[in-house]
Design a protein around this motif. Sequence first.
Motif, PDB file in Angstrom:
ATOM      1  N   VAL A 158       0.854  -1.179   0.000  1.00  0.00           N
ATOM      2  CA  VAL A 158       0.000   0.000   0.000  1.00  0.00           C
ATOM      3  C   VAL A 158       0.893   1.233   0.000  1.00  0.00           C
ATOM      4  CG1 VAL A 158      -1.780   1.266   1.261  1.00  0.00           C
ATOM      5  CG2 VAL A 158      -1.757  -1.243   1.317  1.00  0.00           C
ATOM      6  N   LEU A 159       0.626   2.162  -0.916  1.00  0.00           N
ATOM      7  CA  LEU A 159       1.401   3.400  -0.989  1.00  0.00           C
ATOM      8  C   LEU A 159       0.669   4.515  -0.264  1.00  0.00           C
ATOM      9  CD1 LEU A 159       3.738   5.138  -2.040  1.00  0.00           C
ATOM     10  CD2 LEU A 159       2.418   5.482  -4.144  1.00  0.00           C
ATOM     11  N   VAL A 160       1.350   5.142   0.701  1.00  0.00           N
ATOM     12  CA  VAL A 160       0.810   6.295   1.417  1.00  0.00           C
ATOM     13  C   VAL A 160       1.650   7.513   1.047  1.00  0.00           C
ATOM     14  CG1 VAL A 160       0.289   7.297   3.668  1.00  0.00           C
ATOM     15  CG2 VAL A 160       0.079   4.832   3.332  1.00  0.00           C
ATOM     16  N   ASP A 161       1.026   8.509   0.453  1.00  0.00           N
ATOM     17  CA  ASP A 161       1.735   9.737   0.093  1.00  0.00           C
ATOM     18  C   ASP A 161       1.815  10.644   1.320  1.00  0.00           C
ATOM     19  OD1 ASP A 161       2.088   9.087  -2.625  1.00  0.00           O
ATOM     20  OD2 ASP A 161       0.037   9.701  -3.063  1.00  0.00           O
ATOM     21  N   LEU A 162       3.034  10.974   1.730  1.00  0.00           N
ATOM     22  CA  LEU A 162       3.215  11.893   2.844  1.00  0.00           C
ATOM     23  C   LEU A 162       3.429  13.305   2.303  1.00  0.00           C
ATOM     24  CD1 LEU A 162       5.598   9.899   5.233  1.00  0.00           C
ATOM     25  CD2 LEU A 162       3.126   9.723   4.948  1.00  0.00           C
ATOM     26  N   VAL A 163       2.847  14.289   2.967  1.00  0.00           N
ATOM     27  CA  VAL A 163       2.990  15.680   2.554  1.00  0.00           C
ATOM     28  C   VAL A 163       3.284  16.533   3.775  1.00  0.00           C
ATOM     29  CG1 VAL A 163       1.412  15.403   0.608  1.00  0.00           C
ATOM     30  CG2 VAL A 163       0.535  16.206   2.808  1.00  0.00           C
ATOM     31  N   VAL A 164       3.827  17.694   3.524  1.00  0.00           N
ATOM     32  CA  VAL A 164       4.111  18.648   4.601  1.00  0.00           C
ATOM     33  C   VAL A 164       2.897  19.548   4.796  1.00  0.00           C
ATOM     34  CG1 VAL A 164       5.544  20.578   5.341  1.00  0.00           C
ATOM     35  CG2 VAL A 164       6.587  18.640   4.155  1.00  0.00           C
ATOM     36  N   LYS A 165       2.477  19.680   6.043  1.00  0.00           N
ATOM     37  CA  LYS A 165       1.405  20.609   6.365  1.00  0.00           C
ATOM     38  C   LYS A 165       1.561  21.004   7.822  1.00  0.00           C
ATOM     39  CE  LYS A 165      -3.546  21.404   6.019  1.00  0.00           C
ATOM     40  NZ  LYS A 165      -4.871  20.840   5.663  1.00  0.00           N
ATOM     41  N   GLY A 166       1.490  22.281   8.094  1.00  0.00           N
ATOM     42  CA  GLY A 166       1.677  22.749   9.456  1.00  0.00           C
ATOM     43  C   GLY A 166       3.121  23.149   9.678  1.00  0.00           C
ATOM     44  N   ALA A 167       3.906  22.292  10.304  1.00  0.00           N
ATOM     45  CA  ALA A 167       5.301  22.604  10.612  1.00  0.00           C
ATOM     46  C   ALA A 167       6.212  22.154   9.472  1.00  0.00           C
ATOM     47  CB  ALA A 167       5.715  21.923  11.916  1.00  0.00           C
ATOM     48  N   PRO A 168       7.169  22.983   9.046  1.00  0.00           N
ATOM     49  CA  PRO A 168       8.109  22.595   7.990  1.00  0.00           C
ATOM     50  C   PRO A 168       8.930  21.381   8.407  1.00  0.00           C
ATOM     51  CG  PRO A 168       8.203  24.951   8.424  1.00  0.00           C
ATOM     52  CD  PRO A 168       7.394  24.350   9.526  1.00  0.00           C
ATOM     53  N   GLY A 169       9.178  20.495   7.448  1.00  0.00           N
ATOM     54  CA  GLY A 169      10.026  19.332   7.709  1.00  0.00           C
ATOM     55  C   GLY A 169       9.326  18.169   8.364  1.00  0.00           C
ATOM     56  N   ILE A 170       8.021  18.289   8.637  1.00  0.00           N
ATOM     57  CA  ILE A 170       7.253  17.175   9.199  1.00  0.00           C
ATOM     58  C   ILE A 170       6.274  16.686   8.141  1.00  0.00           C
ATOM     59  CG2 ILE A 170       5.667  16.425  11.001  1.00  0.00           C
ATOM     60  CD1 ILE A 170       6.839  18.488  12.830  1.00  0.00           C
ATOM     61  N   TRP A 171       6.435  15.437   7.732  1.00  0.00           N
ATOM     62  CA  TRP A 171       5.630  14.846   6.666  1.00  0.00           C
ATOM     63  C   TRP A 171       4.631  13.878   7.284  1.00  0.00           C
ATOM     64  CZ3 TRP A 171       6.843  15.536   1.244  1.00  0.00           C
ATOM     65  CH2 TRP A 171       7.965  16.357   1.022  1.00  0.00           C
ATOM     66  N   THR A 172       3.371  13.986   6.877  1.00  0.00           N
ATOM     67  CA  THR A 172       2.318  13.180   7.488  1.00  0.00           C
ATOM     68  C   THR A 172       1.341  12.658   6.434  1.00  0.00           C
ATOM     69  OG1 THR A 172       2.440  14.496   9.506  1.00  0.00           O
ATOM     70  CG2 THR A 172       0.479  13.145   9.223  1.00  0.00           C
ATOM     71  N   GLY A 173       0.844  11.445   6.661  1.00  0.00           N
ATOM     72  CA  GLY A 173      -0.193  10.860   5.817  1.00  0.00           C
ATOM     73  C   GLY A 173      -0.983   9.848   6.619  1.00  0.00           C
ATOM     74  N   VAL A 174      -2.111   9.415   6.088  1.00  0.00           N
ATOM     75  CA  VAL A 174      -2.944   8.456   6.808  1.00  0.00           C
ATOM     76  C   VAL A 174      -3.366   7.314   5.892  1.00  0.00           C
ATOM     77  CG1 VAL A 174      -3.824  10.166   8.450  1.00  0.00           C
ATOM     78  CG2 VAL A 174      -5.063   9.736   6.316  1.00  0.00           C
ATOM     79  N   ALA A 175      -3.667   6.171   6.516  1.00  0.00           N
ATOM     80  CA  ALA A 175      -4.192   5.011   5.809  1.00  0.00           C
ATOM     81  C   ALA A 175      -5.318   4.422   6.643  1.00  0.00           C
ATOM     82  CB  ALA A 175      -3.096   3.971   5.580  1.00  0.00           C
ATOM     83  N   ALA A 176      -6.332   3.871   5.979  1.00  0.00           N
ATOM     84  CA  ALA A 176      -7.456   3.254   6.676  1.00  0.00           C
ATOM     85  C   ALA A 176      -7.363   1.739   6.544  1.00  0.00           C
ATOM     86  CB  ALA A 176      -8.787   3.743   6.109  1.00  0.00           C
ATOM     87  N   PHE A 177      -7.560   1.046   7.665  1.00  0.00           N
ATOM     88  CA  PHE A 177      -7.522  -0.413   7.677  1.00  0.00           C
ATOM     89  C   PHE A 177      -8.897  -0.949   8.060  1.00  0.00           C
ATOM     90  CE2 PHE A 177      -3.248   1.063   8.461  1.00  0.00           C
ATOM     91  CZ  PHE A 177      -2.463   0.232   7.668  1.00  0.00           C
ATOM     92  N   ASN A 178      -9.297  -2.077   7.447  1.00  0.00           N
ATOM     93  CA  ASN A 178     -10.566  -2.710   7.781  1.00  0.00           C
ATOM     94  C   ASN A 178     -10.404  -4.229   7.763  1.00  0.00           C
ATOM     95  OD1 ASN A 178     -10.796  -3.580   5.010  1.00  0.00           O
ATOM     96  ND2 ASN A 178     -11.504  -1.512   4.509  1.00  0.00           N
TER      97      ASN A 178
END
Length: 218
Positions: free
Chosen positions: A76-96
Motif C-alpha cells: 500500500v502506498l501512502v503519500d506523505l505531505v508537509v502541512k503545518g510545521a516545515p520538515g514534518i511529513w504526514t499521511g494516513v491510511a485506513a484499515f478494515n
Amino acid sequence: MRTVSTALAGLTSAALVIGLAQPVSAAPVVLDTNRSTVVVGDGGSGVWTTFTARGGAVATARAVDLWLTAPDGERVLVDLVVKGAPGIWTGVAAFNRFDAPGQWRATLNVRDGSGKQSTAGRLVFHVKRKTTLSAANPKGRGGSVGGVLRRLAPAGGYQPYGGQKIHLYRWTDGAWRHVATTTTGKQGRYSFAARPGKLQLRYAGTAVNAPASQTTQR
C-alpha cells in the motif's frame, strides 16, 4: 497494490537543541505512527491510522513516500505531505477487516532535490481483528461467572472462539490479582466458580486477534 489518499490535520512541533548542531541530513529520521496496533471491527469506513516522518533527510526532501507491506505481501502506498510545521511529513491510511491481519512493515523512501531516491526509515506495526468477551453477573450465592468469547470472522460478523485461555482477576488490596484460568469450549463459552467482589475477565489475544477484557461486580 492499492493507493491510499492522504488526509491531514494541522501539526505543530517544537524542538530544543543543546550543544553543537549536526547537519540535518546526518540526523536520524524519526518515523512513527499513532497506532502501533490497529484493531479492525466489522463495519465502518476503517480505522484511520496516521504516519509521521521528521528529521534527517526528510527535513529537506523534495518528496516522501511510505510503502506499507502486509503479511500476505500486498503493498500500500501512502503519500506523505508537509502541512503545518516545515520538515514534518504526514499521511494516513485506513484499515478494515479485508486487510490481512498480523505484522505489517512500513518503509520510508525519500527523494532529494536532484531526484535521487533512498530508504530513510522503517517501522513495524500490527493489524488485529477485534474480539468480544461477555461476562454474566451471577445472582445469589450460587452460580458461576461465565460468558462467551467471540472473534471477528473473515466474512464479517462475530463467531464463537474456542480453545482460548480466559484469565480471572479479582480486585484485592488496590490491585488486580490473578485467581484462575480456564479455556473456552467449542462455542466460545467459559465459566468460573462464583466469587464475591470486583472481578475482571481477560483474554490476551493472538498475533492476529486483539485482546479483550470485561469487568463485573458481584
